[in-house]
Every structure is written in C-alpha cells, then in structure tokens.
Design a protein around this motif. Structure first.
Motif, PDB file in Angstrom:
ATOM      1  N   VAL A  77       0.832  -1.202   0.000  1.00 26.29           N
ATOM      2  CA  VAL A  77       0.000   0.000   0.000  1.00 26.29           C
ATOM      3  C   VAL A  77       0.869   1.256   0.000  1.00 26.29           C
ATOM      4  O   VAL A  77       0.570   2.240  -0.695  1.00 26.29           O
ATOM      5  CB  VAL A  77      -0.957  -0.005   1.212  1.00 26.29           C
ATOM      6  CG1 VAL A  77      -1.709   1.314   1.315  1.00 26.29           C
ATOM      7  CG2 VAL A  77      -1.940  -1.167   1.106  1.00 26.29           C
ATOM      8  N   ALA A  78       1.977   1.227   0.748  1.00 25.41           N
ATOM      9  CA  ALA A  78       2.868   2.387   0.776  1.00 25.41           C
ATOM     10  C   ALA A  78       3.485   2.641  -0.593  1.00 25.41           C
ATOM     11  O   ALA A  78       3.649   3.788  -1.022  1.00 25.41           O
ATOM     12  CB  ALA A  78       3.961   2.171   1.816  1.00 25.41           C
ATOM     13  N   ALA A  79       3.822   1.553  -1.302  1.00 21.65           N
ATOM     14  CA  ALA A  79       4.488   1.697  -2.596  1.00 21.65           C
ATOM     15  C   ALA A  79       3.519   2.047  -3.721  1.00 21.65           C
ATOM     16  O   ALA A  79       3.842   2.831  -4.618  1.00 21.65           O
ATOM     17  CB  ALA A  79       5.227   0.404  -2.944  1.00 21.65           C
ATOM     18  N   GLU A  80       2.314   1.467  -3.681  1.00 22.66           N
ATOM     19  CA  GLU A  80       1.384   1.599  -4.804  1.00 22.66           C
ATOM     20  C   GLU A  80       0.137   2.425  -4.475  1.00 22.66           C
ATOM     21  O   GLU A  80      -0.647   2.739  -5.357  1.00 22.66           O
ATOM     22  CB  GLU A  80       0.952   0.215  -5.297  1.00 22.66           C
ATOM     23  CG  GLU A  80       2.093  -0.642  -5.818  1.00 22.66           C
ATOM     24  CD  GLU A  80       2.679  -0.119  -7.114  1.00 22.66           C
ATOM     25  OE1 GLU A  80       2.073   0.784  -7.738  1.00 22.66           O
ATOM     26  OE2 GLU A  80       3.746  -0.607  -7.522  1.00 22.66           O
ATOM     27  N   GLY A  81      -0.064   2.739  -3.199  1.00 23.32           N
ATOM     28  CA  GLY A  81      -1.168   3.607  -2.830  1.00 23.32           C
ATOM     29  C   GLY A  81      -2.473   2.917  -2.505  1.00 23.32           C
ATOM     30  O   GLY A  81      -3.390   3.544  -1.963  1.00 23.32           O
ATOM     31  N   ARG A  82      -2.584   1.621  -2.813  1.00 23.69           N
ATOM     32  CA  ARG A  82      -3.827   0.903  -2.565  1.00 23.69           C
ATOM     33  C   ARG A  82      -3.595  -0.597  -2.763  1.00 23.69           C
ATOM     34  O   ARG A  82      -2.532  -1.018  -3.228  1.00 23.69           O
ATOM     35  CB  ARG A  82      -4.925   1.391  -3.508  1.00 23.69           C
ATOM     36  CG  ARG A  82      -4.566   1.232  -4.979  1.00 23.69           C
ATOM     37  CD  ARG A  82      -5.541   1.947  -5.887  1.00 23.69           C
ATOM     38  NE  ARG A  82      -6.844   1.248  -5.937  1.00 23.69           N
ATOM     39  CZ  ARG A  82      -7.958   1.805  -6.383  1.00 23.69           C
ATOM     40  NH1 ARG A  82      -7.939   3.069  -6.782  1.00 23.69           N
ATOM     41  NH2 ARG A  82      -9.088   1.124  -6.432  1.00 23.69           N
ATOM     42  N   LEU A  83      -4.597  -1.393  -2.434  1.00 25.83           N
ATOM     43  CA  LEU A  83      -4.560  -2.834  -2.699  1.00 25.83           C
ATOM     44  C   LEU A  83      -5.975  -3.276  -3.054  1.00 25.83           C
ATOM     45  O   LEU A  83      -6.905  -3.095  -2.266  1.00 25.83           O
ATOM     46  CB  LEU A  83      -4.040  -3.624  -1.499  1.00 25.83           C
ATOM     47  CG  LEU A  83      -4.028  -5.151  -1.668  1.00 25.83           C
ATOM     48  CD1 LEU A  83      -3.102  -5.557  -2.817  1.00 25.83           C
ATOM     49  CD2 LEU A  83      -3.592  -5.844  -0.375  1.00 25.83           C
ATOM     50  N   ASP A  84      -6.130  -3.856  -4.229  1.00 24.84           N
ATOM     51  CA  ASP A  84      -7.440  -4.283  -4.716  1.00 24.84           C
ATOM     52  C   ASP A  84      -7.576  -5.789  -4.859  1.00 24.84           C
ATOM     53  O   ASP A  84      -8.684  -6.324  -4.789  1.00 24.84           O
ATOM     54  CB  ASP A  84      -7.724  -3.640  -6.072  1.00 24.84           C
ATOM     55  CG  ASP A  84      -7.655  -2.127  -6.012  1.00 24.84           C
ATOM     56  OD1 ASP A  84      -8.644  -1.506  -5.604  1.00 24.84           O
ATOM     57  OD2 ASP A  84      -6.576  -1.575  -6.341  1.00 24.84           O
ATOM     58  N   VAL A  85      -6.456  -6.475  -5.086  1.00 23.97           N
ATOM     59  CA  VAL A  85      -6.484  -7.913  -5.356  1.00 23.97           C
ATOM     60  C   VAL A  85      -5.355  -8.581  -4.589  1.00 23.97           C
ATOM     61  O   VAL A  85      -4.205  -8.127  -4.636  1.00 23.97           O
ATOM     62  CB  VAL A  85      -6.318  -8.203  -6.867  1.00 23.97           C
ATOM     63  CG1 VAL A  85      -6.278  -9.709  -7.116  1.00 23.97           C
ATOM     64  CG2 VAL A  85      -7.422  -7.550  -7.676  1.00 23.97           C
ATOM     65  N   LEU A  86      -5.691  -9.654  -3.873  1.00 21.73           N
ATOM     66  CA  LEU A  86      -4.673 -10.527  -3.283  1.00 21.73           C
ATOM     67  C   LEU A  86      -4.812 -11.898  -3.910  1.00 21.73           C
ATOM     68  O   LEU A  86      -5.903 -12.471  -3.934  1.00 21.73           O
ATOM     69  CB  LEU A  86      -4.854 -10.657  -1.768  1.00 21.73           C
ATOM     70  CG  LEU A  86      -4.039 -11.800  -1.123  1.00 21.73           C
ATOM     71  CD1 LEU A  86      -2.538 -11.498  -1.163  1.00 21.73           C
ATOM     72  CD2 LEU A  86      -4.503 -12.079   0.303  1.00 21.73           C
ATOM     73  N   VAL A  87      -3.695 -12.422  -4.422  1.00 21.31           N
ATOM     74  CA  VAL A  87      -3.660 -13.807  -4.879  1.00 21.31           C
ATOM     75  C   VAL A  87      -2.778 -14.582  -3.904  1.00 21.31           C
ATOM     76  O   VAL A  87      -1.562 -14.424  -3.880  1.00 21.31           O
ATOM     77  CB  VAL A  87      -3.115 -13.934  -6.315  1.00 21.31           C
ATOM     78  CG1 VAL A  87      -3.166 -15.394  -6.764  1.00 21.31           C
ATOM     79  CG2 VAL A  87      -3.919 -13.059  -7.277  1.00 21.31           C
ATOM     80  N   ASN A  88      -3.422 -15.401  -3.096  1.00 14.15           N
ATOM     81  CA  ASN A  88      -2.748 -16.204  -2.080  1.00 14.15           C
ATOM     82  C   ASN A  88      -2.186 -17.455  -2.750  1.00 14.15           C
ATOM     83  O   ASN A  88      -2.817 -18.520  -2.750  1.00 14.15           O
ATOM     84  CB  ASN A  88      -3.767 -16.608  -1.004  1.00 14.15           C
ATOM     85  CG  ASN A  88      -3.442 -16.034   0.359  1.00 14.15           C
ATOM     86  OD1 ASN A  88      -2.300 -15.710   0.654  1.00 14.15           O
ATOM     87  ND2 ASN A  88      -4.448 -15.914   1.197  1.00 14.15           N
ATOM     88  N   ASN A  89      -0.999 -17.331  -3.315  1.00 16.99           N
ATOM     89  CA  ASN A  89      -0.426 -18.415  -4.107  1.00 16.99           C
ATOM     90  C   ASN A  89       0.736 -19.129  -3.419  1.00 16.99           C
ATOM     91  O   ASN A  89       1.011 -20.285  -3.732  1.00 16.99           O
ATOM     92  CB  ASN A  89       0.041 -17.862  -5.457  1.00 16.99           C
ATOM     93  CG  ASN A  89       0.748 -18.901  -6.287  1.00 16.99           C
ATOM     94  OD1 ASN A  89       0.135 -19.834  -6.796  1.00 16.99           O
ATOM     95  ND2 ASN A  89       2.069 -18.764  -6.440  1.00 16.99           N
ATOM     96  N   ALA A  90       1.416 -18.475  -2.488  1.00 20.57           N
ATOM     97  CA  ALA A  90       2.592 -19.080  -1.856  1.00 20.57           C
ATOM     98  C   ALA A  90       2.221 -20.386  -1.161  1.00 20.57           C
ATOM     99  O   ALA A  90       1.248 -20.455  -0.411  1.00 20.57           O
ATOM    100  CB  ALA A  90       3.201 -18.109  -0.847  1.00 20.57           C
ATOM    101  N   ALA A  91       2.994 -21.436  -1.426  1.00 18.90           N
ATOM    102  CA  ALA A  91       2.713 -22.744  -0.820  1.00 18.90           C
ATOM    103  C   ALA A  91       3.947 -23.619  -0.931  1.00 18.90           C
ATOM    104  O   ALA A  91       4.827 -23.384  -1.760  1.00 18.90           O
ATOM    105  CB  ALA A  91       1.530 -23.417  -1.510  1.00 18.90           C
TER     106      ALA A  91
END
Length: 254
Positions: A77-91
C-alpha cells in the motif's frame, strides 16, 4: 463498491509466491491486463529477475515469519497507494506416507500453506475494508482439496483447509464488498511437475497416462490457471464470491 468503469491501471494486485511456476504466470497475466502488480517471495535474485521480466514490483517476504503478512501488505500500500487484489499463491509441496510423516513436517506444511495464507488474507482484507473500495481475494488451492491421492494427505489437508476458509471468509467479508474465491488447479506443467515426470522410468508413458485420465486429454498450463485468476480478479466477476473453480480439464467432474 468495485467500479466496473475504473481503469485497470488504477488497480493494484499482490501475488504471493510469484517467483516460479503458476505464480509467475498469474502475475504476468495481471500485468498484461493492466493492473499494477506486486510480487513477493523469499528468493530475492529469482524474484527480481521475474519482476524485471514482467514489469512488476518485488517486495521480499518470508510469510512464515511473525508479522510478515502485515508488513508485506503495508509495504504494498505504501508503494502503490492501494490494494485491490490478493492472490494467495505461496505454498510448499509435501509428499509422504501419512502414517510415517513426522509432526514437524505437518506443522511446516501448514505454516506456509494455511497459517501464512490466513495471515495474508487477514492483512489484505483489513486494508481493503479500511479503504472502503472492496476487493478480490483469490486462494490458490488444488484438486487435491477434493480428492484423495496416496502420499498427498498432508498437502491435501492444507489445501482443504484453504477451501473451507474461502467459503467462510466470503460470507464474512461480503458486507465490505470483498470477494473471496478459490482456484483449484489440476495437474499443471510447472517445474515441479516436469521434474517429477523426468524422474519416472518412462517419462513419455507417464505423461500419456496422466493426460489420459483427464477428460480434455491434456495437462494444464500455468497460463490456464492464470486466466481463471485474472477473471476472478476482474470487475466482470463482481457478483462471484465463495466459489472454487477447478482448472483441471474436467478431472473432478468424472
């Protein structure tokens, strides 16, 4: 509410575990669709190479560390100003006979596949709620969340937990216009799959046998999975939440 008229380049997506395989192609597809994309991973050298290649921003994160998910979302958020989509891919993958699997291997698998993913969902969900714009959270699960395969019990259990979380979180976050869905890949041509095939006594016969068990008669590509994620991330999926889409060529339909 998510504005279908908003330009895609104004939206920001965070893709975890996006340094190889499916994660790279998900991030690449979202960039191609016009989103500003942040990728995370533990391998800085590999991640920076991917970020440069696809035009994304890299933020390093070991999501099993305490507070790492909150720090990653805050940095996004600090870098891009917002967050609209999270893709929980790490596994992390796990194979082994269930009765012989040590407890520490079970814990390690759940630390990445479940606990870290829940922490990312919580952190992203809070950011989306507080911003008041809604959002889309997409959990990458597996066909193994729905079927039984010998030696895959621990991994299957971790993905099954994320499938259950998806439906419950979708209902709980719906008042904030935060959609939560899952994408469940079947056998997919990732580096892990290619390594497994190469280790078989007859790789060509193994690949033919695997494809023959799939109604569409082929192995999925990472791009197949990425296309489904891209749809769920888009305004076109604004009325879809709490569902799991199998990207498996019809395997689970049999």
């Amino acid at each position: 509410m998510l504005n279908p008229e908003a330009p895609e380049q104004s939206r920001v997506a965070l893709v975890t575990g996006a340094t190889s395989g499916i994660g790279v192609e998900i991030a690449r597809r979202l960039v191609e669709d016009g989103l500003r994309v942040v990728i995370s991973g533990r391998s800085r050298e590999r991640a920076e190479s991917v970020a440069d290649d696809i035009g994304a921003r890299f933020i390093a994160a070991d999501l099993t560390a305490p507070g790492a998910a909150d720090e990653l979302v805050a940095a996004t958020v600090a870098a891009e100003g917002r967050l609209d989509v999270l893709v929980n891919n790490a596994a992390s993958d796990h194979t082994g006979w269930l009765l012989d699997t040590p407890a520490d291997e079970v814990r390690t698998t759940f630390e990445t596949n479940v606990f870290a993913a829940i922490a990312c969902l919580q952190a992203a969900g809070r950011a989306m709620r507080d911003a008041g714009r809604g959002g889309s959270i997409i959990n990458i699960t597996s066909r193994l969340a729905s079927i039984g395969v010998p030696t895959m019990s621990v991994y299957s259990a971790s993905k099954g937990a994320m499938l259950a979380l998806t439906t419950a979180a979708a209902v709980e976050l719906a008042p904030h216009d935060i959609r939560v869905n899952a994408v469940a890949p079947g056998m997919t041509r990732t580096p892990l799959y290619e390594s497994w095939v190469a280790e078989q006594d007859d790789p060509a016969a193994t690949e033919q046998r695997v494809a023959a068990a799939i109604p569409l008669q082929r192995i999925a590509t990472p791009q197949d999975v990425a296309a489904t994620v891209a749809f769920l991330a888009s305004p076109g999926a604004a009325y879809i939440t709490g569902t799991s889409i199998p990207v498996d060529g019809g395997y689970l339909a049999q």
